[in-house]
Design a protein around this motif. Structure first.
Motif, short mmCIF file in Angstrom:
data_model
loop_
_atom_site.label_atom_id
_atom_site.label_comp_id
_atom_site.label_asym_id
_atom_site.label_seq_id
_atom_site.Cartn_x
_atom_site.Cartn_y
_atom_site.Cartn_z
N LEU A 132 -40.93 80.89 -42.89
CA LEU A 132 -40.30 80.80 -41.58
C LEU A 132 -41.29 80.09 -40.65
N VAL A 133 -41.02 78.83 -40.36
CA VAL A 133 -41.94 78.05 -39.53
C VAL A 133 -41.25 77.43 -38.31
N ASN A 134 -39.93 77.46 -38.29
CA ASN A 134 -39.16 76.84 -37.24
C ASN A 134 -39.15 77.73 -35.99
N THR A 135 -39.77 77.28 -34.93
CA THR A 135 -39.85 78.05 -33.70
C THR A 135 -38.46 78.35 -33.13
N GLU A 136 -37.50 77.46 -33.40
CA GLU A 136 -36.14 77.70 -32.93
C GLU A 136 -35.59 79.02 -33.48
N MET A 137 -36.05 79.42 -34.66
CA MET A 137 -35.60 80.69 -35.23
C MET A 137 -36.03 81.84 -34.32
N GLY A 138 -37.22 81.76 -33.77
CA GLY A 138 -37.68 82.77 -32.82
C GLY A 138 -36.79 82.80 -31.59
N CYS A 139 -36.41 81.62 -31.10
CA CYS A 139 -35.50 81.55 -29.95
C CYS A 139 -34.15 82.17 -30.29
N ALA A 140 -33.66 81.89 -31.49
CA ALA A 140 -32.36 82.45 -31.92
C ALA A 140 -32.44 83.97 -32.02
N ILE A 141 -33.52 84.49 -32.58
CA ILE A 141 -33.67 85.94 -32.70
C ILE A 141 -33.72 86.57 -31.31
N MET A 142 -34.42 85.92 -30.41
CA MET A 142 -34.52 86.42 -29.04
C MET A 142 -33.14 86.43 -28.38
N CYS A 143 -32.36 85.39 -28.59
CA CYS A 143 -31.01 85.31 -28.04
C CYS A 143 -30.13 86.40 -28.63
N MET A 144 -30.20 86.58 -29.95
CA MET A 144 -29.37 87.60 -30.59
C MET A 144 -29.76 88.99 -30.09
N ALA A 145 -31.05 89.25 -29.98
CA ALA A 145 -31.52 90.55 -29.48
C ALA A 145 -31.05 90.77 -28.05
N ALA A 146 -31.06 89.71 -27.25
CA ALA A 146 -30.60 89.81 -25.86
C ALA A 146 -29.10 90.14 -25.82
N LYS A 147 -28.34 89.58 -26.73
CA LYS A 147 -26.90 89.86 -26.78
C LYS A 147 -26.63 91.34 -27.04
N PHE A 148 -27.52 91.98 -27.76
CA PHE A 148 -27.39 93.40 -28.04
C PHE A 148 -28.20 94.25 -27.05
N ASP A 149 -28.75 93.59 -26.03
CA ASP A 149 -29.52 94.27 -24.99
C ASP A 149 -30.70 95.04 -25.57
N LEU A 150 -31.40 94.41 -26.53
CA LEU A 150 -32.51 95.06 -27.22
C LEU A 150 -33.87 94.67 -26.69
N ILE A 151 -33.91 93.73 -25.74
CA ILE A 151 -35.21 93.31 -25.21
C ILE A 151 -35.27 93.54 -23.70
N THR A 152 -36.48 93.76 -23.24
CA THR A 152 -36.72 94.00 -21.82
C THR A 152 -36.92 92.68 -21.10
N ASP A 153 -37.05 92.74 -19.80
CA ASP A 153 -37.26 91.53 -19.01
C ASP A 153 -38.55 90.80 -19.39
N ASP A 154 -39.55 91.54 -19.86
CA ASP A 154 -40.81 90.90 -20.25
C ASP A 154 -40.83 90.55 -21.75
N MET A 155 -39.64 90.43 -22.33
CA MET A 155 -39.45 89.95 -23.71
C MET A 155 -40.04 90.88 -24.77
N LYS A 156 -40.06 92.17 -24.50
CA LYS A 156 -40.50 93.14 -25.48
C LYS A 156 -39.29 93.95 -25.94
N LEU A 157 -39.44 94.55 -27.09
CA LEU A 157 -38.37 95.37 -27.64
C LEU A 157 -38.13 96.59 -26.76
N HIS A 158 -36.89 96.84 -26.42
CA HIS A 158 -36.53 98.06 -25.70
C HIS A 158 -36.40 99.14 -26.75
N HIS A 159 -37.39 100.03 -26.81
CA HIS A 159 -37.48 101.00 -27.91
C HIS A 159 -36.26 101.92 -27.99
#
Length: 168
Positions: free
Chosen positions: A69-96
């Motif tokens: 896994l070397v494509n940085t876009e994959m990180g952006c996609a994971i971040m987007c998907m996590a945001a859709k499920f409201d799993l990340i905080t405003d400072d881009m950390k996992l909402h435990h």
């Protein structure tokens, strides 16, 4: 008497092994369900962020240990998907708390959910010095994947692809 003790010890070992296999199998099932949950919003994120088709390939190969896994876009996609499920905080950390509930909604018991959140938290700590959010999320995801493989909880590629194909 000694034979009876040996027999009991043997049966306890067999039972313990069976329970461990059951936990690994159920953990693989949970991770498969969580992966499928994320796949439901992947296309939406790909479109919204104008991500390349390579992201789809990365997603489908995510659980393959030998896949780089070397494509940085994959990180952006994971971040987007996590945001859709409201799993990340405003400072881009996992909402435990929300991540714990997400895991439980996909079949995890309380202990497994805590363990999954703990693994991601460990990976966040390791990569907290990375300033680019997409790169950081990609490295956290790779770390998490390695830890899940270490536990033998990773779903097989065949199972994930079979599920994806039945969803289409």
């Amino acid at each position: 008497m000694a034979d009876t003790m040996k027999w009991r010890l043997f049966m306890m070992c067999v039972l313990g092994l069976a329970l461990k296999v059951e936990k690994v199998t159920s953990s693989q099932e949970i991770l498969k369900k969580m992966t499928m949950g994320f796949s439901k919003v992947l296309e939406q994120c790909k479109t919204e962020m104008n991500l390349s088709d390579h992201v789809m390939q990365d997603f489908y190969n995510f659980w393959r240990e030998e896949y780089d896994l070397v494509n940085t876009e994959m990180g952006c996609a994971i971040m987007c998907m996590a945001a859709k499920f409201d799993l990340i905080t405003d400072d881009m950390k996992l909402h435990h708390g929300k991540a714990h509930e997400f895991a439980k909604s996909h079949g995890a018991d309380d202990d497994i959910a805590k363990q999954l959140v703990g693994l991601i938290h460990e990976c966040e700590k390791i990569h907290m010095g990375i300033t680019d959010d997409c790169r950081k999320v990609l490295e956290i995801a790779k770390c998490f994947r390695t830890k899940i493989h270490g536990l033998k909880w990773a779903p097989t590629l065949e199972v994930v692809l079979e599920e994806v194909m039945t969803e289409v």
